[in-house]
Scaffold this active site. Structure first.
Site, PDB file in Angstrom:
ATOM      1  CB  SER A 133      25.527  39.301   1.116  1.00 41.16           C
ATOM      2  OG  SER A 133      24.539  39.939   1.907  1.00 41.16           O
ATOM      3  CE1 TYR A 146      25.996  35.327   5.027  1.00 46.55           C
ATOM      4  CE2 TYR A 146      24.874  37.437   5.203  1.00 46.55           C
ATOM      5  CZ  TYR A 146      25.170  36.302   4.479  1.00 46.55           C
ATOM      6  OH  TYR A 146      24.644  36.121   3.211  1.00 46.55           O
TER       7      TYR A 146
HETATM    8  P1  NAP Z   1      19.629  28.617   0.912  1.00 44.59           P
HETATM    9  O1  NAP Z   1      18.304  28.378   0.294  1.00 44.59           O
HETATM   10  O2  NAP Z   1      19.819  28.249   2.353  1.00 44.59           O
HETATM   11  O3  NAP Z   1      20.741  27.892   0.022  1.00 44.59           O
HETATM   12  C1  NAP Z   1      22.072  27.701   0.454  1.00 44.59           C
HETATM   13  C2  NAP Z   1      22.725  26.658  -0.433  1.00 44.59           C
HETATM   14  O4  NAP Z   1      24.108  26.521  -0.023  1.00 44.59           O
HETATM   15  C3  NAP Z   1      22.073  25.297  -0.307  1.00 44.59           C
HETATM   16  O5  NAP Z   1      21.928  24.729  -1.577  1.00 44.59           O
HETATM   17  C4  NAP Z   1      23.068  24.497   0.533  1.00 44.59           C
HETATM   18  O6  NAP Z   1      23.060  23.128   0.125  1.00 44.59           O
HETATM   19  C5  NAP Z   1      24.385  25.148   0.093  1.00 44.59           C
HETATM   20  N1  NAP Z   1      25.433  24.893   1.071  1.00 44.59           N
HETATM   21  C6  NAP Z   1      25.498  25.313   2.364  1.00 44.59           C
HETATM   22  N2  NAP Z   1      26.601  24.816   2.950  1.00 44.59           N
HETATM   23  C7  NAP Z   1      27.229  24.066   2.006  1.00 44.59           C
HETATM   24  C8  NAP Z   1      28.411  23.273   1.996  1.00 44.59           C
HETATM   25  N3  NAP Z   1      29.174  23.142   3.103  1.00 44.59           N
HETATM   26  N4  NAP Z   1      28.778  22.636   0.857  1.00 44.59           N
HETATM   27  C9  NAP Z   1      28.018  22.747  -0.251  1.00 44.59           C
HETATM   28  N5  NAP Z   1      26.890  23.482  -0.315  1.00 44.59           N
HETATM   29  C10 NAP Z   1      26.506  24.118   0.810  1.00 44.59           C
HETATM   30  O7  NAP Z   1      20.011  30.161   0.834  1.00 44.59           O
HETATM   31  P2  NAP Z   1      20.212  31.172  -0.416  1.00 44.59           P
HETATM   32  O8  NAP Z   1      19.599  32.445   0.004  1.00 44.59           O
HETATM   33  O9  NAP Z   1      19.830  30.568  -1.702  1.00 44.59           O
HETATM   34  O10 NAP Z   1      21.799  31.377  -0.328  1.00 44.59           O
HETATM   35  C11 NAP Z   1      22.653  31.285  -1.463  1.00 44.59           C
HETATM   36  C12 NAP Z   1      23.772  32.323  -1.326  1.00 44.59           C
HETATM   37  O11 NAP Z   1      23.220  33.627  -1.386  1.00 44.59           O
HETATM   38  C13 NAP Z   1      24.573  32.249  -0.028  1.00 44.59           C
HETATM   39  O12 NAP Z   1      25.944  32.442  -0.307  1.00 44.59           O
HETATM   40  C14 NAP Z   1      24.017  33.422   0.779  1.00 44.59           C
HETATM   41  O13 NAP Z   1      24.949  33.892   1.722  1.00 44.59           O
HETATM   42  C15 NAP Z   1      23.737  34.408  -0.342  1.00 44.59           C
HETATM   43  N6  NAP Z   1      22.792  35.481  -0.024  1.00 44.59           N
HETATM   44  C16 NAP Z   1      21.523  35.197   0.394  1.00 44.59           C
HETATM   45  C17 NAP Z   1      20.661  36.261   0.693  1.00 44.59           C
HETATM   46  C18 NAP Z   1      19.253  36.035   1.173  1.00 44.59           C
HETATM   47  O14 NAP Z   1      18.648  36.989   1.698  1.00 44.59           O
HETATM   48  N7  NAP Z   1      18.684  34.878   1.006  1.00 44.59           N
HETATM   49  C19 NAP Z   1      21.108  37.576   0.556  1.00 44.59           C
HETATM   50  C20 NAP Z   1      22.388  37.814   0.121  1.00 44.59           C
HETATM   51  C21 NAP Z   1      23.226  36.765  -0.172  1.00 44.59           C
HETATM   52  P3  NAP Z   1      23.193  21.855   1.095  1.00 44.59           P
HETATM   53  O15 NAP Z   1      22.655  22.258   2.448  1.00 44.59           O
HETATM   54  O16 NAP Z   1      22.381  20.811   0.401  1.00 44.59           O
HETATM   55  O17 NAP Z   1      24.666  21.538   1.100  1.00 44.59           O
END
Ligand code: NAP
Length: 245
Positions: A133, A146
């Protein structure tokens, strides 16, 4: 050359960036292994893209071991599972939130990478993509749980680039800014209104934008390593500065 499809393992493939990446890599010709805790969701996505859904909780060592045991070979690992829990000042920090963020983002990435690295290298052309991120480069008030986890996840990922030098494996870190996914709904424990406010008055990135960049990185010729890719919406200059209409 093998005619078998290359295998991509995507963690956190049940929503957001992970789901979009699974779909996109399948469209690029990969066989995709989808991991997440919400099995029904990955099962449904896998059925659409002819992939393999496998239950995975990256915070549970036994779950990771069982997951990896079911994957005989792999070319690409996308360390995407992760997220933020809460938003509090350090002097009011919730230790459970901190522990969950470190367990998921840092130790989860460590576990998956450590377990799959031998198979990625054995493929002769492996690739580890880790979604950190802009919080891996910047800090902001109320976000230390975070930002510290993402800094640590980034340090872990970048260390591998040197340690595995000379082996047939690439390392790419993708550092997104604001992406509209379930991220903020999870951060604010289901408070959809508070989550929507994060993206109010600007056009955020969507999960497909990030999937597009991941697909680009993993489809370059094997001697090309894209080390770090920072991507933000046009309206966002930093973690704390965005233009809103
Ligand atoms: P999201 O829609 O909430 O997706 C998060 C994913 O992580 C879900 O598929 C969830 O699946 C999985 N997850 C969470 N805890 C887990 C665990 N203990 N074991 C296995 N899977 C797990 O959010 P997203 O934005 O796509 O996030 C994906 C990545 O991008 C993350 O690392 C986040 O920090 C990063 N990111 C996001 C943003 C943003 O603004 N959205 C910005 C920068 C970086 P289950 O709940 O089904 O397990």
């Amino acid at each position: 050359m093998s005619t078998q499809p290359r295998i991509a393992v995507v963690t956190g493939a049940s929503s957001g960036i992970g789901e979009a990446t699974a779909r996109r890599l399948a469209a690029e010709g990969f066989h995709v292994v989808l991991g997440a805790r919400r099995f029904e969701r990955i099962k449904a996505v896998a059925a659409e893209i002819d992939g393999t859904p496998l239950a995975l909780d990256v915070t549970d060592a036994a779950s990771v071991a069982a997951f990896v045991d079911q994957i005989p070979e792999a070319n690409v690992l996308v360390n995407n599972a992760g997220g933020a829990f809460g938003l509090e000042r350090v002097d009011a920090a919730d230790e459970d939130n901190w522990r969950r963020m470190w367990e998921t983002n840092v130790i989860g990435t460590l576990r998956l990478t450590k377990a799959l690295l031998p198979k990625l290298i054995a493929s002769g052309n492996g690739h580890v993509v880790t979604i950190t991120s802009i919080a891996a480069q910047e800090i902001y008030d109320n976000g230390a749980g975070y930002t510290s986890a993402k800094h640590a996840q980034s340090a872990l990922h970048r260390t591998l680039r040197g340690e595995e030098l000379g082996k047939p494996v690439r390392f790419t870190e993708v550092l997104p800014g604001m992406v509209e996914t379930e991220f903020s709904v999870v951060r604010f424990e289901g408070d959809a209104e508070r989550a929507a406010n994060v993206y109010q008055g600007l056009v955020p990135l969507v999960a497909d934008d990030v999937a597009d960049v991941i697909a680009f990185a993993v489809t370059r010729p094997e001697h090309v390593n894209l080390d770090q890719i920072v991507m933000k919406p046009r309206a966002q200059a930093s973690a704390t500065r965005a233009h809103r209409d």
